[in-house]
Design a protein around this motif. Structure first.
Motif, PDB file in Angstrom:
ATOM      1  N   ILE A  67       0.849  -1.191   0.000  1.00  0.00           N
ATOM      2  CA  ILE A  67       0.000   0.000   0.000  1.00  0.00           C
ATOM      3  C   ILE A  67       0.882   1.237   0.000  1.00  0.00           C
ATOM      4  O   ILE A  67       1.832   1.340   0.790  1.00  0.00           O
ATOM      5  CB  ILE A  67      -0.943   0.017   1.225  1.00  0.00           C
ATOM      6  CG1 ILE A  67      -1.935  -1.137   1.150  1.00  0.00           C
ATOM      7  CG2 ILE A  67      -1.682   1.339   1.329  1.00  0.00           C
ATOM      8  CD1 ILE A  67      -2.863  -1.225   2.349  1.00  0.00           C
ATOM      9  N   ILE A  69       0.726   5.148   0.719  1.00  0.00           N
ATOM     10  CA  ILE A  69      -0.049   6.243   1.298  1.00  0.00           C
ATOM     11  C   ILE A  69       0.576   7.542   0.815  1.00  0.00           C
ATOM     12  O   ILE A  69       1.698   7.890   1.199  1.00  0.00           O
ATOM     13  CB  ILE A  69      -0.068   6.167   2.830  1.00  0.00           C
ATOM     14  CG1 ILE A  69      -0.747   4.866   3.268  1.00  0.00           C
ATOM     15  CG2 ILE A  69      -0.780   7.367   3.434  1.00  0.00           C
ATOM     16  CD1 ILE A  69      -0.821   4.682   4.770  1.00  0.00           C
ATOM     17  N   ASP A  99      -1.300  -0.529  -4.255  1.00  0.00           N
ATOM     18  CA  ASP A  99      -2.558   0.201  -4.132  1.00  0.00           C
ATOM     19  C   ASP A  99      -2.247   1.574  -3.554  1.00  0.00           C
ATOM     20  O   ASP A  99      -1.584   1.674  -2.512  1.00  0.00           O
ATOM     21  CB  ASP A  99      -3.544  -0.533  -3.223  1.00  0.00           C
ATOM     22  CG  ASP A  99      -3.977  -1.867  -3.798  1.00  0.00           C
ATOM     23  OD1 ASP A  99      -4.038  -1.968  -5.035  1.00  0.00           O
ATOM     24  OD2 ASP A  99      -4.223  -2.809  -3.014  1.00  0.00           O
ATOM     25  N   VAL A 101      -3.313   5.052  -1.838  1.00  0.00           N
ATOM     26  CA  VAL A 101      -4.318   5.710  -0.997  1.00  0.00           C
ATOM     27  C   VAL A 101      -3.880   7.154  -0.807  1.00  0.00           C
ATOM     28  O   VAL A 101      -2.807   7.419  -0.265  1.00  0.00           O
ATOM     29  CB  VAL A 101      -4.454   5.012   0.376  1.00  0.00           C
ATOM     30  CG1 VAL A 101      -5.465   5.743   1.249  1.00  0.00           C
ATOM     31  CG2 VAL A 101      -4.860   3.560   0.200  1.00  0.00           C
ATOM     32  N   LYS A 102      -4.705   8.090  -1.276  1.00  0.00           N
ATOM     33  CA  LYS A 102      -4.391   9.512  -1.148  1.00  0.00           C
ATOM     34  C   LYS A 102      -5.075  10.080   0.097  1.00  0.00           C
ATOM     35  O   LYS A 102      -6.276   9.896   0.284  1.00  0.00           O
ATOM     36  CB  LYS A 102      -4.840  10.284  -2.392  1.00  0.00           C
ATOM     37  CG  LYS A 102      -4.048   9.931  -3.647  1.00  0.00           C
ATOM     38  CD  LYS A 102      -4.449  10.809  -4.820  1.00  0.00           C
ATOM     39  CE  LYS A 102      -3.625  10.486  -6.061  1.00  0.00           C
ATOM     40  NZ  LYS A 102      -3.992  11.348  -7.207  1.00  0.00           N
ATOM     41  N   THR A 103      -4.301  10.743   0.916  1.00  0.00           N
ATOM     42  CA  THR A 103      -4.862  11.349   2.120  1.00  0.00           C
ATOM     43  C   THR A 103      -5.611  12.623   1.753  1.00  0.00           C
ATOM     44  O   THR A 103      -5.251  13.320   0.801  1.00  0.00           O
ATOM     45  CB  THR A 103      -3.757  11.675   3.132  1.00  0.00           C
ATOM     46  OG1 THR A 103      -2.824  12.600   2.539  1.00  0.00           O
ATOM     47  CG2 THR A 103      -3.013  10.424   3.539  1.00  0.00           C
ATOM     48  N   HIS A 108      -5.391  11.648   8.411  1.00  0.00           N
ATOM     49  CA  HIS A 108      -6.015  10.594   7.602  1.00  0.00           C
ATOM     50  C   HIS A 108      -5.116   9.355   7.528  1.00  0.00           C
ATOM     51  O   HIS A 108      -5.600   8.222   7.643  1.00  0.00           O
ATOM     52  CB  HIS A 108      -6.311  11.124   6.198  1.00  0.00           C
ATOM     53  CG  HIS A 108      -7.014  10.144   5.316  1.00  0.00           C
ATOM     54  ND1 HIS A 108      -7.216  10.340   3.977  1.00  0.00           N
ATOM     55  CD2 HIS A 108      -7.570   8.930   5.586  1.00  0.00           C
ATOM     56  CE1 HIS A 108      -7.850   9.309   3.459  1.00  0.00           C
ATOM     57  NE2 HIS A 108      -8.077   8.430   4.414  1.00  0.00           N
ATOM     58  N   TYR A 112      -6.220   5.684   8.835  1.00  0.00           N
ATOM     59  CA  TYR A 112      -6.308   4.609   7.846  1.00  0.00           C
ATOM     60  C   TYR A 112      -5.521   3.383   8.290  1.00  0.00           C
ATOM     61  O   TYR A 112      -6.020   2.256   8.239  1.00  0.00           O
ATOM     62  CB  TYR A 112      -5.802   5.115   6.492  1.00  0.00           C
ATOM     63  CG  TYR A 112      -5.794   4.057   5.418  1.00  0.00           C
ATOM     64  CD1 TYR A 112      -6.966   3.726   4.742  1.00  0.00           C
ATOM     65  CD2 TYR A 112      -4.628   3.381   5.087  1.00  0.00           C
ATOM     66  CE1 TYR A 112      -6.961   2.743   3.762  1.00  0.00           C
ATOM     67  CE2 TYR A 112      -4.609   2.401   4.117  1.00  0.00           C
ATOM     68  CZ  TYR A 112      -5.784   2.087   3.457  1.00  0.00           C
ATOM     69  OH  TYR A 112      -5.780   1.108   2.500  1.00  0.00           O
TER      70      TYR A 112
END
Length: 483
Positions: A67, A69, A99, A101-103, A108, A112
């Motif tokens: 992941i 971030i 994958d 994931v944009k904060t 955030h 998360y």
């Protein structure tokens, strides 16, 4: 010959235009040369990453879950573009399935990670020191009953304040080429799978009056309370001077009374300890074990970082080690211009003998001396230190603030008002006149006074309200991808 004479005369007659033209052409050549070097550099790194990505993988071997971030507002909202240009190509060619994931808000990343159902094999931080601190804090705040192993963390330093990443991969942001090389090294380290353990700072709030215990914050670089950080974090106010904002902020704030010129506090600390029953931390099993290693790790020599040989080292049972000096506490009264508590993670040559934190008390001066000290710290990374103490843990109790004094005075005045109701009229009239003198002269003065009362700590370059805190070293507790 006539053409040359005509050209020389033209330059003499239009020297301003000629000078501007030469400057523009020089800038264009340097810019094109740097872009060419960056393209060649990325081509070489992508070619090396593709060697690992092109290898076949067994059918029963699942792709590792990774992941990313990403903090899209980092580095003045350019972090996402930087990641796509210089990090994503190397990760994709290296065979990683990621994958993103944009904060979208502060905290955030922490929420998360804290609320994930199952942890991935690796978490990549594309941001600055603040985003990285949130990810580590989220990991340590997860419920202990899950009995999970922490994933390896990858650092992609696309943020403006990335002290930890710069030291981890030994690069600076002095030029675009050096920064791109640092980002490429960070990305390739993730593909190769090399890991190294790093220290963590645990910061806890000391609040004896509150029944609810506040959750701790975890950091990897530093804690700082000083006039320098107050002034430096105001630099974006001077956006109109462009690249000079880092220097101009010290000029405009050198005589500002709202800056924390005096960091008065009571400090209690314990000395470093190699590990004993009093201070040992139960470490979770490292995710660098064979279950997390890349499928081709069997072809990599065992002497490499993160290999099975380095993980097979027998750990010491510190619960059976006794150290009578570990619990000794030393107290000092601090009245310096700043307090810094930093880890060995951000040192160029860390001391690996005994794990410790560095407590620095800063010498400081206001006015023009503050401007010089600030510029020296920006250019030479030089801090004017009064004391440098090696510690294991520290408690910082700031002296009572103006705001707290006003609150106590208000409660005291309310008690006096009740007693004054029974006093003589002359005494009441005198007390009312004294109270009027203590009131602010205008609403503007009142708002200015409230603004000056706001004081902040900075933990990994993120601001927190000044309160009594405890900082504890957690040595070698988190694994990071590294070269």
């Amino acid at each position: 010959m006539a053409r040359i004479t005509k050209l020389v005369k033209g330059v003499q007659n239009h020297w301003k235009k000629s000078l501007f033209g030469v400057a523009a052409i020089t800038y264009g050549i340097n810019y094109a040369n740097e872009k060419y070097k960056i393209n060649q550099l990325m081509r070489n790194y992508c070619a090396e990453a593709s060697i690992y990505g092109d290898r076949t993988q067994p059918a029963n071997q699942p792709f590792p879950k990774v992941i990313v971030i990403l903090n899209p507002v980092a580095d003045r909202k350019s972090a996402a573009d930087t990641f796509e240009q210089y990090c994503a190509p190397i990760l994709n060619l290296g065979g990683l399935s990621i994958d993103i994931v944009k904060t979208d808000s502060e905290g955030h990343a922490r929420r998360y990670v804290e609320e994930l159902e199952t942890l991935p094999q690796a978490i990549l931080c594309a941001g600055g020191d603040g985003t990285l601190s949130e990810i580590v804090t989220g990991l340590f705040r997860r419920p202990p009953h899950l009995n999970e192993s922490h994933p390896v963390i990858g650092v992609l330093p696309v943020g403006r304040q990335s002290t930890f990443g710069e030291k981890l991969f030994n690069f600076t942001n002095s030029s675009e080429l050096q920064r791109v090389q640092g980002l490429a090294d960070a990305s390739l380290a993730i593909v190769l799978g090399n890991v190294v353990p790093k220290d963590v700072m645990k910061i806890e709030l000391i609040d004896a009056e509150s029944n609810v215990k506040a959750k701790p914050v975890y950091a990897l670089s530093s804690f700082e309370w000083s006039a320098f950080t107050d002034a430096f974090n105001r630099r974006d106010r001077y956006w109109y001077v462009g690249g000079l904002r880092d220097y101009v902020t010290f000029i405009f704030n050198a005589f500002d009374d709202s800056i924390t010129w005096n960091c008065a506090a009571k400090i209690t600390y314990t000395e470093p300890c190699a590990g004993c029953s009093n201070c040992y931390v139960t470490q979770k099993k490292s995710e660098a074990k064979s279950a997390n290693r890349r499928w081709w790790s069997g072809f990599i020599p065992s002497f490499r970082l993160g290999s099975s040989q380095s993980n097979a080292v027998k750990s010491t049972d510190y619960s059976k080690v006794q150290n009578a000096n570990c619990a000794n506490v030393t107290s000092i009264e601090c009245d310096s211009a700043g307090i810094i508590v930093s880890t060995e993670n951000i040192k160029s040559k860390p001391d690996e003998q005994i794990p410790h934190l560095s407590l620095k008390l800063i010498k400081g001066q206001s006015g023009f001396g503050f401007i010089g000290d600030g510029w020296d710290r920006l250019n030479k990374k030089k801090i004017n230190i009064d004391q440098n103490i090696a510690i294991r843990s520290v408690e910082i109790h700031p002296k009572i603030s103006i705001k707290e004094e006003n609150l106590k005075l208000e409660s005291k005045n309310s008690e006096n008002e009740q007693s004054n109701s029974e006093s003589t009229p002359n005494q009441q009239q005198q007390d009312e006149s004294n109270a009027e003198e203590k009131k602010p002269k205008s609403e503007a003065d009142k708002s200015k006074a409230e603004e000056e009362q706001e004081k902040f700590f900075y933990i990994d370059h993120e601001s927190y309200e000044v309160k009594p805190i405890r900082i504890t070293l957690l040595p070698k507790l988190v694994n990071f991808y590294s070269t």
